[in-house]
Design a protein around this motif. Sequence first.
Motif, short mmCIF file in Angstrom:
data_model
loop_
_atom_site.label_atom_id
_atom_site.label_comp_id
_atom_site.label_asym_id
_atom_site.label_seq_id
_atom_site.Cartn_x
_atom_site.Cartn_y
_atom_site.Cartn_z
N VAL A 169 18.81 -40.25 47.31
CA VAL A 169 18.27 -39.45 47.74
C VAL A 169 18.96 -37.87 48.26
O VAL A 169 18.35 -37.11 48.59
CB VAL A 169 16.60 -39.89 48.76
CG1 VAL A 169 16.01 -41.39 47.46
CG2 VAL A 169 16.94 -40.68 49.88
N THR A 170 20.09 -38.52 48.95
CA THR A 170 20.65 -37.22 49.22
C THR A 170 21.11 -36.23 48.58
O THR A 170 21.75 -35.17 49.17
CB THR A 170 21.53 -37.37 50.29
OG1 THR A 170 22.36 -38.93 49.55
CG2 THR A 170 21.56 -39.21 51.34
N PHE A 171 21.49 -37.10 47.45
CA PHE A 171 21.18 -35.39 46.80
C PHE A 171 20.41 -35.18 46.14
O PHE A 171 18.91 -35.26 45.93
CB PHE A 171 22.08 -36.19 45.04
CG PHE A 171 23.57 -37.25 45.14
CD1 PHE A 171 24.35 -36.25 44.42
CD2 PHE A 171 23.71 -38.02 45.80
CE1 PHE A 171 25.76 -37.24 45.28
CE2 PHE A 171 24.89 -39.32 46.04
CZ PHE A 171 25.99 -38.30 45.42
N ASP A 172 20.97 -33.73 46.61
CA ASP A 172 19.08 -32.25 45.60
C ASP A 172 19.48 -32.23 44.35
O ASP A 172 20.42 -31.17 43.42
CB ASP A 172 20.11 -31.04 46.28
CG ASP A 172 18.83 -30.29 45.93
OD1 ASP A 172 17.78 -30.66 45.46
OD2 ASP A 172 18.88 -28.53 46.39
N THR A 173 18.86 -32.70 43.40
CA THR A 173 18.88 -32.69 42.12
C THR A 173 17.73 -32.00 41.36
O THR A 173 17.03 -32.81 40.34
CB THR A 173 18.72 -33.83 41.63
OG1 THR A 173 17.95 -35.06 41.72
CG2 THR A 173 20.42 -35.38 42.08
N GLN A 174 16.80 -31.23 42.48
CA GLN A 174 16.12 -30.54 41.84
C GLN A 174 16.26 -29.84 40.64
O GLN A 174 17.04 -28.68 40.06
CB GLN A 174 15.00 -29.61 42.57
CG GLN A 174 13.59 -29.58 42.82
CD GLN A 174 13.39 -28.40 43.64
OE1 GLN A 174 14.18 -27.76 44.16
NE2 GLN A 174 11.96 -28.16 43.88
N SER A 175 15.37 -30.16 39.46
CA SER A 175 15.48 -29.21 38.41
C SER A 175 14.79 -27.94 38.18
O SER A 175 14.32 -27.71 38.93
CB SER A 175 15.04 -29.98 37.08
OG SER A 175 13.80 -30.42 37.05
N ASN A 176 15.69 -26.84 37.34
CA ASN A 176 15.09 -25.35 37.64
C ASN A 176 14.63 -25.35 36.26
O ASN A 176 15.30 -25.05 35.53
CB ASN A 176 15.60 -24.73 37.78
CG ASN A 176 15.28 -23.32 38.63
OD1 ASN A 176 14.62 -22.76 37.21
ND2 ASN A 176 16.47 -22.49 39.18
N PRO A 177 13.16 -25.06 36.27
CA PRO A 177 12.39 -24.73 34.64
C PRO A 177 13.01 -23.30 34.28
O PRO A 177 13.16 -23.08 33.26
CB PRO A 177 11.21 -25.09 34.71
CG PRO A 177 10.66 -24.50 35.94
CD PRO A 177 11.91 -25.31 37.04
N SER A 178 13.28 -22.50 34.90
CA SER A 178 13.97 -20.76 34.79
C SER A 178 15.45 -21.41 34.44
O SER A 178 15.49 -19.92 33.66
CB SER A 178 13.77 -20.23 36.16
OG SER A 178 15.11 -20.66 37.40
#
Length: 407
Positions: free
Chosen positions: A12-21
């Motif tokens: 969970v320390t990895f920032d893996t938020q996806s981006n639809p744009s």
Amino acid sequence: MTGLIDRFLKYVTFDTQSNPSQATCPSTPGQTEFARFLQQELIELGLSDVTLDANGYIMATLPSNVEADIPAIGFIAHMDTAPDASGKDVKPQLVENYQGGDIALGKGDVVLSPIQYRDLHALHGHDIITTDGTTLLGADNKAGIAEIISAVEFLMANPEIPHGDIKIGFTPDEEIGRGADLFDVDKFAAKWAYTVDGGPVGELEYENFNAAAALVEFKGVSVHPGTAKGKMVNAMTAAARFHADMPLEETPECTSGYEGFYHLHNAQMSLTDSSLHYILRDFDKDELARKKAYLEDKVATFNAQGNKVSLTITDNYSNMREMVEPHPHIIEIAKQAMERCEVKPNIKPIRGGTDGARLSFMGLPCPNLFTGGYNFHGIHEFITVQGMELAVKVIVQIAKDTAIRYR
């Protein structure tokens, strides 16, 4: 199980938020960084055929330890977290032996309350991992990844447990609907698979929404407000009228079970150009078609009143039930495995979608298993240590039961 929680807390320390744009795959560099980390972990664990392709998909194999021809089965989870809340600088906290009442999240005034989240009433005595109230946790779906890897590690440490080939797949961009887009089913080479992407303990799902997106665009005319009478057309006003007239009883906050909905996901507003972005969901194809027709009629009515409105509808995914039901043994094996682990199966529809929905239509039947998590996509997300441990046990039991069934 000793490494399970440490593994999850590292992930969970990895920032893996996806981006639809973003059109790239993966859509964010954090997913690539996490994928490389997982690739190395799987190599060090000693798995075979560990690959990370150019699009961020990870695959690996735990080879069979029996001579019989056992069908290869897969376990799949996604690496990205939802765009709905930040996944950067996640600071999880462990609440041991929860005994009820509010849980303070971090140093602010945000709390996890059993008044709002009634699932907490059934979790007295459990060890709960929460956020600090500023980000989501990332149990969706890093818990699934940690559980799959921990289950494989357990099988490797206990070779007396029979199993066929176990295929592992980790995907990018599931949260923005692209997780199965570039998944190589032939390369994965499993007869069937399970996504480990569900919620509370016992969830077993092989039905999901039929899904579509609707973009409603409004064109206006800008004139100085002092001389606007009879000339100005305010696109924001038209958009507000349009949404205000949508059926309130068919929204996410008013529906449950097999009920579908219209959901205003976001909006862009200006005087001359405004747009409303809806997602349409229903388990029944005919009901989804009704929702599409309702929007088409509504747009036609607005245009007949002198407005300039356009509608674009895009289909996203379909209910996997029709692709999974012809293979009842897949559900039966998972159900039996849960029962043997003293978990009561809760077979229910997914009020959403998973990679498994698309994969099922790509020739890989793929129901969904629980992770032990709650309240995904927001700052009140949490998961229990006991739930994660049970998920690992069920994965191991599925592998064992499949081998015994076909040996």
